[in-house]
Motif scaffolding. Sequence first.
Motif, PDB file in Angstrom:
ATOM      1  N   CYS A 177      -4.887  -5.148  -1.990  1.00  0.00           N
ATOM      2  CA  CYS A 177      -5.146  -6.417  -1.285  1.00  0.00           C
ATOM      3  C   CYS A 177      -5.904  -7.413  -2.156  1.00  0.00           C
ATOM      4  N   THR A 178      -6.599  -6.923  -3.180  1.00  0.00           N
ATOM      5  CA  THR A 178      -7.381  -7.842  -4.013  1.00  0.00           C
ATOM      6  C   THR A 178      -6.460  -8.651  -4.920  1.00  0.00           C
ATOM      7  N   ALA A 179      -6.883  -9.852  -5.276  1.00  0.00           N
ATOM      8  CA  ALA A 179      -6.037 -10.768  -6.040  1.00  0.00           C
ATOM      9  C   ALA A 179      -5.624 -10.180  -7.381  1.00  0.00           C
ATOM     10  N   GLU A 180      -6.551  -9.515  -8.077  1.00  0.00           N
ATOM     11  CA  GLU A 180      -6.250  -9.005  -9.415  1.00  0.00           C
ATOM     12  C   GLU A 180      -5.348  -7.775  -9.397  1.00  0.00           C
ATOM     13  N   HIS A 181      -5.151  -7.172  -8.209  1.00  0.00           N
ATOM     14  CA  HIS A 181      -4.346  -5.958  -8.125  1.00  0.00           C
ATOM     15  C   HIS A 181      -3.062  -6.149  -7.326  1.00  0.00           C
ATOM     16  N   ARG A 182      -2.740  -7.380  -6.964  1.00  0.00           N
ATOM     17  CA  ARG A 182      -1.556  -7.604  -6.137  1.00  0.00           C
ATOM     18  C   ARG A 182      -0.267  -7.135  -6.808  1.00  0.00           C
ATOM     19  N   ALA A 183      -0.196  -7.226  -8.136  1.00  0.00           N
ATOM     20  CA  ALA A 183       1.037  -6.873  -8.844  1.00  0.00           C
ATOM     21  C   ALA A 183       1.097  -5.397  -9.225  1.00  0.00           C
ATOM     22  N   ALA A 184       0.076  -4.610  -8.886  1.00  0.00           N
ATOM     23  CA  ALA A 184       0.067  -3.192  -9.224  1.00  0.00           C
ATOM     24  C   ALA A 184       0.996  -2.415  -8.297  1.00  0.00           C
ATOM     25  N   VAL A 185       1.300  -1.182  -8.686  1.00  0.00           N
ATOM     26  CA  VAL A 185       2.131  -0.317  -7.861  1.00  0.00           C
ATOM     27  C   VAL A 185       1.291   0.864  -7.389  1.00  0.00           C
ATOM     28  N   LEU A 186       1.731   1.482  -6.306  1.00  0.00           N
ATOM     29  CA  LEU A 186       1.026   2.627  -5.725  1.00  0.00           C
ATOM     30  C   LEU A 186       1.604   3.918  -6.299  1.00  0.00           C
ATOM     31  N   LEU A 187       0.750   4.769  -6.841  1.00  0.00           N
ATOM     32  CA  LEU A 187       1.187   6.026  -7.440  1.00  0.00           C
ATOM     33  C   LEU A 187       0.756   7.217  -6.593  1.00  0.00           C
ATOM     34  N   ASP A 188       1.679   8.133  -6.406  1.00  0.00           N
ATOM     35  CA  ASP A 188       1.408   9.430  -5.775  1.00  0.00           C
ATOM     36  C   ASP A 188       1.344  10.438  -6.912  1.00  0.00           C
ATOM     37  N   VAL A 189       0.178  11.063  -7.124  1.00  0.00           N
ATOM     38  CA  VAL A 189      -0.024  11.894  -8.304  1.00  0.00           C
ATOM     39  C   VAL A 189      -0.400  13.325  -7.932  1.00  0.00           C
ATOM     40  N   ARG A 217      -5.831  15.920 -16.280  1.00  0.00           N
ATOM     41  CA  ARG A 217      -4.390  15.814 -16.518  1.00  0.00           C
ATOM     42  C   ARG A 217      -3.697  15.466 -15.208  1.00  0.00           C
ATOM     43  N   GLN A 218      -2.612  14.724 -15.284  1.00  0.00           N
ATOM     44  CA  GLN A 218      -1.919  14.343 -14.060  1.00  0.00           C
ATOM     45  C   GLN A 218      -0.412  14.244 -14.274  1.00  0.00           C
ATOM     46  N   ARG A 219       0.293  14.319 -13.161  1.00  0.00           N
ATOM     47  CA  ARG A 219       1.729  14.039 -13.115  1.00  0.00           C
ATOM     48  C   ARG A 219       1.953  12.991 -12.030  1.00  0.00           C
ATOM     49  N   VAL A 220       2.591  11.892 -12.409  1.00  0.00           N
ATOM     50  CA  VAL A 220       2.928  10.869 -11.427  1.00  0.00           C
ATOM     51  C   VAL A 220       4.238  11.273 -10.765  1.00  0.00           C
ATOM     52  N   ARG A 221       4.206  11.483  -9.472  1.00  0.00           N
ATOM     53  CA  ARG A 221       5.402  11.935  -8.762  1.00  0.00           C
ATOM     54  C   ARG A 221       6.244  10.768  -8.270  1.00  0.00           C
ATOM     55  N   THR A 222       5.584   9.788  -7.653  1.00  0.00           N
ATOM     56  CA  THR A 222       6.304   8.661  -7.076  1.00  0.00           C
ATOM     57  C   THR A 222       5.536   7.374  -7.337  1.00  0.00           C
ATOM     58  N   ALA A 223       6.262   6.315  -7.674  1.00  0.00           N
ATOM     59  CA  ALA A 223       5.682   4.976  -7.802  1.00  0.00           C
ATOM     60  C   ALA A 223       6.333   4.094  -6.750  1.00  0.00           C
ATOM     61  N   THR A 224       5.528   3.516  -5.875  1.00  0.00           N
ATOM     62  CA  THR A 224       6.028   2.631  -4.834  1.00  0.00           C
ATOM     63  C   THR A 224       5.745   1.190  -5.228  1.00  0.00           C
TER      64      THR A 224
END
Length: 236
Positions: free
Chosen positions: A83-95, A112-119
């Motif tokens: 919702c913040t102005a600087e993050h409006r263009a970001a995507v949501l990651l399920d990790v 360490r991580q694995r990104v499963r889904t990017a919305t």
Amino acid sequence: MRLRLPEERPTEPPTGFKIAHPVLSQDGTRAGFTGVSLGGALPYGVVADASCVYGRRHRSPARLCDCGFHCVHERAAAEALLCTAEHRAAVLLDVTVLGTYIRFELGFRYARQRVRTATVGPCACGARAAALADAGWGRPGWRALAAACAGCVRSRTSVSLAEFARLAGDGLRVVAGSGAPGNPGDPAVTVDPGLPEGLGVPELVAEAALLQARLDWFQSRLARLEGSGGQQQGGP
């Protein structure tokens, strides 16, 4: 005496949510993500290991440092950051949280991580995203991308959601989030028209919209050329 938290030995890796900016390599052959705060200067892949952003030689996550990947437990908490102005263009990651981690009240800091889904959220115009296009900024060797509908992509460097997933590899899924149906406009001229195998309905719809937009653009250019030719022939 220093108190230590009990060690956890889960039967399955924990999961969480975070936000990040999608990025495309300068030569267009690789895709990944870059963080929105600490460590944002270091793009990472779908499967990645954390390192100390301060250049220290300890392993991440160190208890006396704030390095390492970060995520929150709840999807709603990550969505709130968008919702913040600087993050409006970001995507949501399920990790998936892998390796050593430190649990906090709201989330994890981990090695360490694995990104499963990017919305991917909607285009800036409010339409459902059909592609990820050049956002106008980046890191050395990497272009940051932002959601774009078929009508707003125009001639910017871009990739379809399915193509981004293919370039990122390691089984990443990229899906379009909420947004109004887009109207076909100028084409995403840099999008590969080939359709990778295993696409779902949302991805196929997005690819079809981009191909239709490209066809409409060529037809409009052809009409202009034919009109110019007719005027030249009918002149004095």
